[in-house]
Design an enzyme around this catalytic site. Sequence first.
Site: not given
Length: 605
Positions: A153, A332, A303
Amino acid sequence: MDGVADGDAGSTAWQEAPSAYWARRSADFTVPSRPLSRYLPMRDGCRLALDVWLPQGADGPVPAIVILTPYYRRFALAPGAVAEPCPNAAKFRDAFVPRGYALVVVDVRGTGASFGTRDSFRSPKERDDSREVADWVIAQPWSDGRIGATGISYPGAASDFLASTGHPAVKAIAPLFAVWDTWGDHYYPGGIYLNRLAQVYDDLMVAMDHDRRDLLRRFSYFADPALAGPHPVDEDTDGALCRAAVVGHLGNFRQPDFMGDLKFREDPLPSDPGFSSADISPYAASPGIRDDVAVLCVSGWMDGAGYANSAIARFLTLERNPRHLLLGPWDHGARCNTSPWRGGVEPEFALLAEVTRFFDEYLMGRDTGLRREAPIHYFAQHEEAWHAAPAWPPAPQGKRLHLAEGGALQPAPAPLAAAVQADFAWGSGDGTRYERIAGINSTTYHADWTQRAAALPCFDSAPLEAPLDLAGHAVAEVTLECSEKDGALVLYLSEVEADGTVRYVTEGLLRLLHRREGTPPPTYRCAWPWRSFHRADAAPMAPGIAETIRLALLPTAWRFAAGSRIRLSVAGHDADHFVQTPHGRPPGLTLRAPSFLDLPLRAGA
């Protein structure tokens, strides 16, 4: 079919599967009990806290992998507590360090034990900091002068930004579940503001940046009472410097306010004409990435709001670089296998093995065979199998289904006049692609989709005579009227199984103000309809006037079983995740002919 895993056992998609590589990759070194830790001053005097984990037993310089994070490089532990102090970095530490890499983990400015104040999400100052961190790394006696970067991320996007500095030591980056366009693929998918995401993420960052442990306990990732705030660096023996740094964080920007000011893509902030969403998006800095930097792009079909699009766009944009693309049945960060037919919640795929193999090949210089593998690997749900592909999109064939009167989805064109009233009370629930990107611990996805989808107008195909294998972006082209000057069009693709169970497959959304298509720029190459989302390209709808609108659904790979039906459902809002469009005036939508859905089918399907 229940109980199928996402692992690579028995898969023919690789010449050597990641798990097989992992089994033969030796781990010759040990992880120290604690890292070296220090402050590193930046050009403006701001001090960044960093940890260095060195492989114990290495008899010479080693390559380094850098993680730049706003989520604490390391936690302090409560007195007497026994716990993992690095809940975010530990898996990378335990994979890389025993295999001969130094791991450098940095609190970005304004976070953790670092000084400074955050002036934006992914501040450009952090990009400049990352270059200085790289300078420091290669000057250390334990460094062999080669640097890689990775992270999930935010840290993944930070690896893009580090590479974009053009630093000659950066040889390989693995941005995992990382955005390429922060505006269009994260906070404003289809031009619609994800207001709940902004608020929940802000709650998380206030808890971390202000060291509010009472608030942080609400997030499952950090609920362990043993975690006691950011860990001071070695020179800060009494923690006074760390406490002073946290005081400085009280002035950090607030996410809902900041993102709410970015109402159009690449539109400047009202307070700063020189700052726009481009400044917080890796695509805009990507021309600085040298062609010899290897890139591993990883995402999952669930995601977030568009991270899979970001991974694919990164792969397509950096066409001159050695690069690989991996798309799995994951949410995610791959915390969950999201397939309804999964064997368990946690993925079994050896993701860190694949990441290590990538760095072994392109950073350490080992011959791992990775260059001889196909550049793309993706997982098809319901088939529950991995596939390899030489290029994106992987499905050159197409199947067109037309929307017709009576809720039919059929091969032949037909008359159509279907009314859809936006319901500002309807929502998709709290087990969706949108929770995990806000730090919410969703583990079951769309378990109630049969009931929720029943409230939406829909179009169903006839039962399939044979399985149909979709891979890529389904694209809808609709002829649409809107009763208001603005509105949202939300399309859901589902599989209706023979027993009536409705399985969520994917979705697409568009704010009608942004219906104008454009040509993608060199910094965001894509294989689906693209829009600038610029203020200059926005235009109100003319109520009652039909227009042709194309909308790409988020990519996926999915097998529709023989006997199942393909369903396209239509909504005008998702109260659980989107801001109302327009405020307080739910529009009426009318679908007219011609309106159809193009499905990308895998070769041989």
